[in-house]
Design a protein around this motif. Structure first.
Motif, short mmCIF file in Angstrom:
data_model
loop_
_atom_site.label_atom_id
_atom_site.label_comp_id
_atom_site.label_asym_id
_atom_site.label_seq_id
_atom_site.Cartn_x
_atom_site.Cartn_y
_atom_site.Cartn_z
N HIS A 181 1.07 -0.96 -0.31
CA HIS A 181 -0.11 -0.30 -0.09
C HIS A 181 0.53 1.01 -0.77
O HIS A 181 1.83 1.71 0.93
CB HIS A 181 -1.41 0.31 1.51
N TYR A 182 0.88 1.78 -1.37
CA TYR A 182 1.91 2.92 -1.28
C TYR A 182 1.13 3.56 -0.71
O TYR A 182 0.40 5.19 -0.75
CB TYR A 182 2.16 3.27 -2.48
N LYS A 183 1.94 4.55 -0.23
CA LYS A 183 1.48 6.20 0.43
C LYS A 183 1.76 7.87 -0.36
O LYS A 183 1.14 8.53 -0.28
CB LYS A 183 2.20 6.81 1.97
N SER A 184 2.93 6.81 -1.51
CA SER A 184 2.90 7.65 -2.26
C SER A 184 2.44 7.83 -3.62
O SER A 184 2.40 6.69 -3.59
CB SER A 184 4.57 8.70 -2.29
N GLY A 185 3.92 8.21 -5.19
CA GLY A 185 3.10 7.83 -6.30
C GLY A 185 4.00 6.32 -6.18
O GLY A 185 4.91 5.85 -6.01
N LEU A 186 3.45 5.18 -7.37
CA LEU A 186 4.12 4.02 -7.08
C LEU A 186 4.64 4.45 -8.68
O LEU A 186 4.77 5.02 -9.45
CB LEU A 186 2.75 3.00 -7.46
N ASP A 203 -4.55 -0.19 -8.41
CA ASP A 203 -4.18 0.88 -8.84
C ASP A 203 -2.99 1.47 -8.47
O ASP A 203 -2.44 1.18 -8.07
CB ASP A 203 -5.35 1.15 -7.89
N GLN A 204 -2.63 2.90 -8.56
CA GLN A 204 -2.19 4.03 -8.46
C GLN A 204 -1.27 3.87 -6.86
O GLN A 204 -0.24 4.43 -6.63
CB GLN A 204 -2.06 5.45 -8.92
N SER A 205 -1.94 2.86 -5.76
CA SER A 205 -1.67 3.08 -4.41
C SER A 205 -1.75 1.50 -3.79
O SER A 205 -0.58 1.70 -3.43
CB SER A 205 -2.28 3.66 -3.67
N ILE A 206 -1.84 0.66 -4.95
CA ILE A 206 -2.01 -0.68 -4.19
C ILE A 206 -1.25 -1.73 -5.10
O ILE A 206 -1.26 -1.56 -6.73
CB ILE A 206 -3.64 -1.18 -3.82
N PHE A 243 6.06 2.84 1.25
CA PHE A 243 4.50 2.00 1.38
C PHE A 243 4.64 1.20 2.89
O PHE A 243 5.80 0.90 3.10
CB PHE A 243 4.58 0.84 0.64
#
Length: 308
Positions: A235-240, A258-261, A286
């Protein structure tokens, strides 16, 4: 088998240059909830329309056995059908429409009215019984479509995308309703793409993609066979940065949700400690969680490893 009430053998259907259904076979047994699962465009709705004789298969055979006798197509009173595309009368009062549809399927009008009002009450729509369907939201229209499909207490119900247009609370409510009508004797063929919902209710599943079978069998068996892998979820806290994971060592499958998982799939005997050590050197901020594969994860694995 005496317990089999629908048998499908090697059906195929082509539309122009698209092979929508490609030589699939399955059977539905009395009293079960059989889930027909796949993404949009997989061939689910085409198959259901073939079963109901709305369209004809190019090849294959379908045999029904609902009333104790084998036949090509059972009587309408024996089947309930919730179509993917809503098919109710938009300009007729809701209660009047429900009673009419139940009556042409052999239900007494007085009983149909009583039962329809009970269902409307349970679904929070009793005060709108005299309104026309066209003024309702999409979710409430779906509720009415559901009532219409099961009001006459069919032996067999085909529910095509029953969770469409529903919020999470009503999706869970529908799961309980499906279990209830099944417990009262209705066999259910359920078609959907929300696998996290279907795995809560189905006995057996048929996974389909691009018109072809990926898996056909007991839900518990698919977990035993393919559910023994390990999933690490990032689980990304910022951009992947997808490039940092493209060639991650040992990962069987990398699913960018998605752009966070991101989900990384590994074999059961993978040394997770070494994986976590390598992740520590990977770009990005993440959090990490682990779990066993659910039905959606298994489907993605099958799509990747059984090319069609």
């Amino acid at each position: 088998m005496k317990n089999t009430i629908l048998k499908v053998e090697s059906i195929s259907k082509r539309f122009s240059n698209v092979l929508a259904v490609d030589n699939i076979s399955f059977a539905v047994n009395r009293g079960e909830i059989f889930a027909f699962l796949g993404p949009n465009g997989a061939g689910k709705t085409t198959t259901l329309r073939i079963l109901l004789d709305i369209i004809k298969a190019d090849d294959g055979k379908i045999e029904w056995n609902l009333g104790g006798n084998s036949h090509h197509m059972p009587q309408p009173n024996l089947i309930g059908y919730l179509p993917e595309e809503r098919g109710l009368y938009l300009d007729i009062p809701i209660l009047k429409s429900l009673v009419y549809l139940a009556s042409i399927r052999g239900m007494d009008k007085t009983e149909a009215k009583k039962s329809a009002l009970e269902w409307l009450e349970r679904l929070g729509l009793a005060d709108r019984a005299k309104e026309k369907l066209q003024v309702l939201s999409k979710g409430n229209q779906q509720k009415i479509q559901f009532i219409a499909s099961i009001l006459h207490k069919p032996i067999f119900a085909i529910l095509d995308e029953p969770f469409s247009g529903l919020d999470p609370l009503n999706q869970e409510l529908f799961i309980e309703f499906i279990k209830e009508i099944n417990s009262k004797g209705t066999t259910i063929l359920l078609s959907a793409h929300q696998m996290h919902l279907v795995e809560k209710v189905a006995n057996r599943v048929f996974l389909i993609n691009k018109g072809r079978e990926l898996y056909n069998g007991n839900l518990l068996d698919i977990y035993k066979t393919l559910g023994n892998k390990k999933i690490i979820e990032l689980h990304y806290k910022s951009g992947l940065n997808e490039n940092s994971l493209k060639n991650f060592k040992g990962a069987e499958n990398i699913d960018v949700v998605d752009q966070s998982i991101v989900k990384l799939t590994f074999e059961q005997n993978t040394d997770i400690k070494s994986v976590l050590s390598e992740l520590a050197t990977t770009d990005g901020d993440f959090d990490i969680s682990t779990h066993k594969p659910d039905l959606h994860d298994i489907f993605l694995y099958l799509v990747k490893n059984y090319k069609i």
